[in-house]
Design a protein around this motif. Structure first.
Motif, mmCIF file in Angstrom:
data_model
loop_
_atom_site.group_PDB
_atom_site.id
_atom_site.type_symbol
_atom_site.label_atom_id
_atom_site.label_comp_id
_atom_site.label_asym_id
_atom_site.label_seq_id
_atom_site.Cartn_x
_atom_site.Cartn_y
_atom_site.Cartn_z
ATOM 1 N N SER A 1 28.293 -20.547 6.627
ATOM 2 C CA SER A 1 28.278 -21.323 7.865
ATOM 3 C C SER A 1 29.541 -22.152 8.081
ATOM 4 O O SER A 1 29.789 -22.611 9.190
ATOM 5 N N ASN A 2 30.361 -22.339 7.041
ATOM 6 C CA ASN A 2 31.588 -23.125 7.186
ATOM 7 C C ASN A 2 32.817 -22.259 7.505
ATOM 8 O O ASN A 2 33.948 -22.737 7.431
ATOM 9 N N ASN A 3 32.585 -20.992 7.866
ATOM 10 C CA ASN A 3 33.646 -20.059 8.263
ATOM 11 C C ASN A 3 34.685 -19.825 7.184
ATOM 12 O O ASN A 3 35.855 -19.584 7.465
ATOM 13 N N CYS A 4 34.242 -19.852 5.929
ATOM 14 C CA CYS A 4 35.133 -19.617 4.805
ATOM 15 C C CYS A 4 34.401 -18.793 3.753
ATOM 16 O O CYS A 4 33.268 -19.110 3.386
ATOM 17 N N LEU A 5 35.033 -17.718 3.298
ATOM 18 C CA LEU A 5 34.465 -16.842 2.274
ATOM 19 C C LEU A 5 35.401 -16.803 1.074
ATOM 20 O O LEU A 5 36.620 -16.907 1.231
ATOM 21 N N ASP B 1 44.860 -18.789 5.764
ATOM 22 C CA ASP B 1 44.457 -19.163 7.120
ATOM 23 C C ASP B 1 44.511 -17.956 8.031
ATOM 24 O O ASP B 1 45.547 -17.298 8.141
ATOM 25 N N LEU B 2 43.398 -17.674 8.689
ATOM 26 C CA LEU B 2 43.323 -16.600 9.672
ATOM 27 C C LEU B 2 42.712 -17.180 10.936
ATOM 28 O O LEU B 2 41.957 -18.166 10.878
ATOM 29 N N LEU B 3 43.009 -16.581 12.066
ATOM 30 C CA LEU B 3 42.417 -17.039 13.317
ATOM 31 C C LEU B 3 40.904 -16.922 13.262
ATOM 32 O O LEU B 3 40.360 -15.999 12.637
ATOM 33 N N VAL B 4 40.216 -17.809 13.935
ATOM 34 C CA VAL B 4 38.759 -17.801 13.956
ATOM 35 C C VAL B 4 38.232 -16.500 14.582
ATOM 36 O O VAL B 4 37.106 -16.084 14.321
ATOM 37 N N THR B 5 39.054 -15.815 15.349
ATOM 38 C CA THR B 5 38.666 -14.550 15.985
ATOM 39 C C THR B 5 38.888 -13.338 15.076
ATOM 40 O O THR B 5 38.566 -12.215 15.469
ATOM 41 N N PHE B 6 39.397 -13.555 13.863
ATOM 42 C CA PHE B 6 39.702 -12.436 12.970
ATOM 43 C C PHE B 6 38.456 -11.638 12.620
ATOM 44 O O PHE B 6 37.440 -12.178 12.201
ATOM 45 N N LYS B 7 38.563 -10.308 12.766
ATOM 46 C CA LYS B 7 37.556 -9.340 12.314
ATOM 47 C C LYS B 7 38.336 -8.203 11.687
ATOM 48 O O LYS B 7 39.075 -7.504 12.381
ATOM 49 N N ILE C 1 35.601 -14.098 10.636
ATOM 50 C CA ILE C 1 35.618 -15.543 10.411
ATOM 51 C C ILE C 1 34.508 -16.256 11.173
ATOM 52 O O ILE C 1 33.875 -17.170 10.655
ATOM 53 N N LYS C 2 34.246 -15.826 12.407
ATOM 54 C CA LYS C 2 33.220 -16.498 13.213
ATOM 55 C C LYS C 2 32.493 -15.466 14.063
ATOM 56 O O LYS C 2 33.029 -14.976 15.060
ATOM 57 N N LEU D 1 48.427 -7.642 9.339
ATOM 58 C CA LEU D 1 48.711 -8.880 10.070
ATOM 59 C C LEU D 1 49.367 -9.917 9.173
ATOM 60 O O LEU D 1 50.138 -10.749 9.636
ATOM 61 N N ASN D 2 48.984 -9.877 7.892
ATOM 62 C CA ASN D 2 49.372 -10.933 6.965
ATOM 63 C C ASN D 2 49.266 -10.369 5.553
ATOM 64 O O ASN D 2 48.540 -9.405 5.322
ATOM 65 N N SER D 3 49.969 -10.970 4.631
ATOM 66 C CA SER D 3 49.818 -10.596 3.230
ATOM 67 C C SER D 3 50.127 -11.789 2.346
ATOM 68 O O SER D 3 50.821 -12.721 2.769
ATOM 69 N N VAL D 4 49.576 -11.754 1.141
ATOM 70 C CA VAL D 4 49.879 -12.756 0.122
ATOM 71 C C VAL D 4 50.090 -12.026 -1.197
ATOM 72 O O VAL D 4 49.466 -11.005 -1.449
ATOM 73 N N SER D 5 50.986 -12.547 -2.015
ATOM 74 C CA SER D 5 51.192 -12.019 -3.362
ATOM 75 C C SER D 5 50.749 -13.069 -4.356
ATOM 76 O O SER D 5 51.139 -14.237 -4.242
ATOM 77 N N LEU D 6 49.926 -12.653 -5.288
ATOM 78 C CA LEU D 6 49.358 -13.586 -6.252
ATOM 79 C C LEU D 6 49.562 -13.091 -7.674
ATOM 80 O O LEU D 6 49.484 -11.891 -7.939
#
Length: 170
Positions: A161-165, A36-42, A60-61, A22-27
């Motif tokens: 609980s803040n929807n961020c890991l 940022d991902l949708l709150v529905t992301f699994k 995410i939630k 769905l998405n990628s990042v290079s670091l």
């Protein structure tokens, strides 16, 4: 936090998605980035797009408590140490930061299509069946409590609980 520049790919769970990232990042090495991902992301994040690979599985939630939840899985292979942590000050952490490649038996390994030496999967997939040497090595070096090796239970979940890991891939 990989030792070199690396791309990380985000996939929906198999039953929700197409099998394409769905998405990628290079670091760069030791660089971090909020994704940022949708709150529905699994789904999962992994290095590159090939297996064997270490997976970070998360949502995410969650429907039951509204928190983000995640864990580490080495069932589809191992290509590096990984941790997952809460960011809501609950101080939850799981996974492992020590590379388990040192001393791994040759029979537990394969060279991935990109030339990276990895530890084979424990569950079996289109590449072949479960590798008992890989299973035994993971149980000895990681343990089921810190990452899914076999089965669907026995690994501690990290909730935030803040929807961020926070995910670190070494």
């Amino acid at each position: 936090m990989s030792a070199e520049r690396c791309a990380y790919f985000f996939y929906d769970n198999f039953w929700y998605g197409s099998g394409k990232p769905l998405n990628s990042v290079s670091l760069e090495s030791s660089q971090s980035q909020l994704v940022d991902l949708l709150v529905t992301f699994k789904g999962r994040v992994q290095r590159e797009t090939r297996i064997p690979a270490t997976w970070v599985e998360f949502q995410i939630k969650a429907y039951n408590d509204g928190a983000a939840h995640g864990d580490i899985s080495v069932q589809q292979g191992y290509d590096g140490a990984t941790t997952i942590a809460s960011t809501d000050r609950s101080n939850r952490l799981n996974g492992f930061a020590d590379d388990i490649m040192n001393g791994v038996p040759d029979g537990a390994c394969q060279v991935r299509a990109d030339g990276v030496r990895c530890i084979e999967g424990t569950m079996g997939n289109w590449l072949g069946g479960p590798n008992q040497a890989a299973i035994d090595w993971r149980h000895r070096r990681i343990g089921q409590k810190r990452a899914y090796i076999q089965g669907r239970s026995g690994t501690d979940d990290v909730a935030s609980s803040n929807n961020c890991l926070a995910v670190n891939m070494y």
